[in-house]
Design an enzyme around this catalytic site. Structure first.
Site, PDB file in Angstrom:
ATOM      1  N   ASP A  64       8.488  -2.587 102.913  1.00  0.00           N
ATOM      2  CA  ASP A  64       7.453  -3.565 102.026  1.00  0.00           C
ATOM      3  C   ASP A  64       8.001  -3.691 100.668  1.00  0.00           C
ATOM      4  OD1 ASP A  64       5.456  -5.563 101.634  1.00  0.00           O
ATOM      5  OD2 ASP A  64       4.226  -3.662 100.831  1.00  0.00           O
ATOM      6  N   ASP A  84       1.660  -5.186 107.067  1.00  0.00           N
ATOM      7  CA  ASP A  84       2.636  -3.976 107.626  1.00  0.00           C
ATOM      8  C   ASP A  84       2.196  -3.550 109.110  1.00  0.00           C
ATOM      9  OD1 ASP A  84       4.328  -4.283 105.346  1.00  0.00           O
ATOM     10  OD2 ASP A  84       2.824  -3.343 104.056  1.00  0.00           O
TER      11      ASP A  84
END
Length: 241
Positions: free
Chosen positions: A23, A192
Site C-alpha cells: 500500500d 488492504d
C-alpha cells in the site's frame, strides 16, 4: 525497529525473497502524508517483483514507480485498475459509480476537493470523496446503487463491490507468472484486508485501522514506513533461515 535501525536496512539482492504488495498512504508515507524518502533507498534493491496497491487514481502509483526506479506494476483505485508489465485492465461498473456520484451531487452532496478535484480528475472506475463530505449521504447512495462504501482513513470511496485489491493482486500475479499466495503484503486500511487474505503473509502497520488489523497475520508495533521496513526486515530474516 527504531527509525535509525530502519534507515540502515540492507536488502540482500541475491536472496530468494518473495514478491511484495505494498500500500502507499500510511504504509510508504510519513505521518504527514508525504512519501518517506527511504522508499528510494530500499525498494529498488528488492530482487522480486513489487506491486504498489493503492486507493489513489492510476497516475499516482505509476509516477511513484517511475521516481523510485522500479517497474510500473500497480493496482490503483482499490483494484479498479491493474497495470503490470504494460498491460492495463479496468474492472468494475464505472457507469454505475458515475450515476451514483451524480445522485449524490444532485442530493446536495459535495466531494469537497475544490474546483480542480485532482483526486478524481484521472479516476476511471470509482469516485473518492473527502472525509469532510457527507458520509451518511454517501452511504445511502452506495446502498441505493449497490456499491461498496470504503473508508480508507484518507478518503471515502464508492466502488463496485466486485472490485478489490485482493482480486486485482491475483490478476497482477498471474501476469507475472506468480501466485498471489507468494506475495507478502503490507498495509494500513480496510481496503488492504482483501490483499492480506490472498497473500502469503499480511503485515498491518501500527497505524492500521481495525479491519486491517483483524485481517493481518502480523500487527506491527511500528507505524508508517518504519513499520513497513520492520516487515521487510522480518521477511529477509525468514529467508535467511
Amino acid at each position: 525497529m527504531t527509525s535509525d535501525a530502519a534507515a540502515s536496512l540492507a536488502v540482500p539482492t541475491d536472496a530468494d525473497l518473495p514478491p511484495l504488495a505494498l500500500d502507499i498512504d500510511g504504509t510508504l508515507t510519513t505521518p504527514d502524508h508525504t512519501v518517506d524518502p527511504r522508499v528510494f533507498d530500499v525498494l529498488p534493491d528488492w530482487p522480486a517483483p513489487i506491486v504498489l496497491a493503492t486507493g489513489k487514481s492510476f497516475p499516482y502509483p505509476i509516477a511513484l514507480c517511475h521516481f523510485i526506479g522500479i517497474p510500473e506494476r500497480v493496482v490503483a483505485e482499490n483494484g479498479g485498475v491493474v497495470c503490470v508489465d504494460e498491460r492495463v485492465r479496468l474492472t468494475g461498473d464505472a457507469d454505475r459509480v458515475a450515476a451514483a456520484t451524480d445522485a449524490f451531487l444532485e442530493a446536495g452532496g459535495d466531494l469537497c476537493w475544490g474546483e480542480a478535484d485532482t483526486v478524481n480528475r484521472w479516476r476511471e472506475t470509482e469516485v473518492a470523496a473527502s472525509r469532510d463530505a457527507d458520509a451518511d449521504l454517501l452511504r445511502a447512495v452506495a446502498e441505493e446503487f449497490d456499491l461498496s462504501f470504503i473508508d480508507t482513513g484518507y478518503a471515502y470511496h464508492l466502488t463496485d463491490p466486485a472490485v478489490s485489491k485482493g482480486a486485482a493482486l491475483r490478476e497482477a500475479a498471474a501476469v507475472l507468472d506468480r501466485e498471489a499466495s507468494e506475495f507478502v503484503a503490507v498495509g494500513d486500511s480496510m481496503n488492504d484486508a482483501s490483499t492480506f487474505e490472498v497473500a502469503r503473509e499480511g503485515y498491518a502497520v501500527a497505524n492500521a485501522d481495525e479491519t486491517a488489523r483483524e485481517a493481518a497475520d502480523v500487527v506491527l508495533d511500528e507505524g508508517y514506513m518504519d513499520g513497513t521496513l520492520t516487515a521487510l526486515q522480518r521477511v529477509i530474516e525468514q529467508a535467511d533461515r
